[in-house]
Each structure stands twice: as structure tokens, then as C-alpha cells.
Design a protein around this motif. Structure first.
Motif, mmCIF file in Angstrom:
data_model
loop_
_atom_site.group_PDB
_atom_site.id
_atom_site.type_symbol
_atom_site.label_atom_id
_atom_site.label_comp_id
_atom_site.label_asym_id
_atom_site.label_seq_id
_atom_site.Cartn_x
_atom_site.Cartn_y
_atom_site.Cartn_z
ATOM 1 N N THR A 8 0.855 -1.177 0.000
ATOM 2 C CA THR A 8 0.000 0.000 0.000
ATOM 3 C C THR A 8 0.891 1.226 0.000
ATOM 4 N N THR A 9 0.324 2.349 -0.369
ATOM 5 C CA THR A 9 1.087 3.588 -0.429
ATOM 6 C C THR A 9 0.306 4.723 0.196
ATOM 7 N N GLY A 10 1.011 5.781 0.522
ATOM 8 C CA GLY A 10 0.359 6.974 1.036
ATOM 9 C C GLY A 10 1.380 8.041 1.359
ATOM 10 N N GLY A 36 4.709 1.976 0.738
ATOM 11 C CA GLY A 36 5.387 3.043 0.011
ATOM 12 C C GLY A 36 4.983 4.384 0.587
ATOM 13 N N VAL A 37 5.954 5.151 1.066
ATOM 14 C CA VAL A 37 5.692 6.487 1.602
ATOM 15 C C VAL A 37 6.066 7.500 0.524
ATOM 16 N N PRO A 73 10.468 4.234 -0.342
ATOM 17 C CA PRO A 73 10.020 5.535 -0.853
ATOM 18 C C PRO A 73 9.123 5.337 -2.071
ATOM 19 N N GLN A 74 8.059 6.105 -2.150
ATOM 20 C CA GLN A 74 7.240 6.131 -3.372
ATOM 21 C C GLN A 74 7.642 7.384 -4.131
ATOM 22 N N LYS A 79 2.162 2.046 -10.538
ATOM 23 C CA LYS A 79 1.986 0.864 -9.686
ATOM 24 C C LYS A 79 2.514 -0.406 -10.346
ATOM 25 N N ILE A 80 2.502 -0.462 -11.666
ATOM 26 C CA ILE A 80 3.061 -1.626 -12.361
ATOM 27 C C ILE A 80 4.572 -1.656 -12.170
ATOM 28 N N GLN A 81 5.210 -0.504 -12.274
ATOM 29 C CA GLN A 81 6.653 -0.442 -12.010
ATOM 30 C C GLN A 81 6.948 -0.844 -10.563
ATOM 31 N N ALA A 82 6.114 -0.414 -9.631
ATOM 32 C CA ALA A 82 6.289 -0.813 -8.226
ATOM 33 C C ALA A 82 6.184 -2.335 -8.109
ATOM 34 N N TRP A 83 5.212 -2.918 -8.805
ATOM 35 C CA TRP A 83 5.069 -4.378 -8.773
ATOM 36 C C TRP A 83 6.299 -5.059 -9.376
#
Length: 138
Positions: A8-10, A36-37, A73-74, A79-83
Motif C-alpha cells: 500500500t502507499t500513502g 510506500g511512503v 520511498p514512493q 503501480k506496475i513499475q512498483a510491482w
């Protein structure tokens, strides 16, 4: 048995009970929770305002939450790159995004990768935006 990895992110600015509830609920739905912050720069580019609490402090706050196994860090919204980097099985997001064109598209893309998006109820009574507006009046 493989660990179920959640993500999750925020921004997590002015950390409040809504943030804690999301992290608690997310951890109940996975074995290993990555959070992800959002960096100050990304937050500014998206909302045209810097968080009140600096990035390093927000990272430290989130890292100290017992439900969180890893903090990253976000730096972008992809989101695909994060995955591609994290290989999570479930992504947790607020219900205020459910049904939007961008999240419907993302759900379809993630489905091809075996990733489930889980929507949690948005905390109406507390938000960082509300807290910021109160602070600005002081």
C-alpha cells in the motif's frame, strides 16, 4: 507455503487513526506488508503542496508501526513499475478510488499478474487534509 506479500502507499502526513486502520487492516490480509511512503517531491507534483511532516520523519513513523514489515520511498505513481520491483500479491487502496477509470484499468492489468486489489473504506471523519485546514486557521 509462500508468503502473501501486500503493498500500500500513502503520504502519511499528520499521521492519524485512518492511516493506522489502513495499515492494520492491510496486515490482516497478508503475511508481509510493504508500505510506500510518498516523497515530498511527488506529493508536491501531485497536490501542489508539500507535506507538513518531512519525508524522512514520515518514513520513520511508518517504519515504527508494528503492522509494517518494510517501508520504501514512493517516488512515482506507476503501480506496475512498483510491482516489477516488489512483486506483491495484493495491493491495498482506499475505497474512494474504486470504480474510477484509472483503477479499473489497473485492476485489469494486475489481474494478468495474479495481483488482487483490495479496497478499504475511506475514513471520512479524519483526514490529513482536514487536519491541515485546522492547522492553517491557527
Amino acid at each position: 507455503m509462500n508468503k502473501l506479500i501486500g503493498y500500500t502507499t500513502g503520504v502519511f502526513d499528520l499521521f492519524h487513526i485512518g492511516h493506522l486502520n489502513v495499515l492494520r487492516r492491510a496486515k490482516m490480509e497478508c503475511d508481509y506488508l510493504i508500505v510506500g511512503v510518498t516523497t515530498d517531491e511527488l506529493s508536491f507534483s501531485r497536490k501542489n503542496k508539500k507535506p507538513i511532516v518531512p519525508f524522512e520523519e514520515r518514513m520513520s513513523i511508518v517504519e515504527s508501526i508494528r503492522f509494517v514489515d518494510e517501508v520504501v520511498p514512493q517516488t512515482h505513481m506507476d503501480k506496475i513499475q512498483a510491482w516489477n520491483n516488489l512483486k506483491f500479491d495484493r495491493m491495498f487502496v482506499g475505497s474512494d478510488w474504486k470504480g474510477s477509470d484509472s483503477w479499473n484499468k489497473l485492476e485489469a492489468e494486475f489481474a494478468t499478474r495474479g495481483v488482487e486489489i483490495v479496497y478499504f473504506p475511506y475514513t471520512d471523519h479524519t483526514s490529513s487534509t482536514f487536519l491541515r485546514s485546522v492547522l492553517e486557521k491557527i
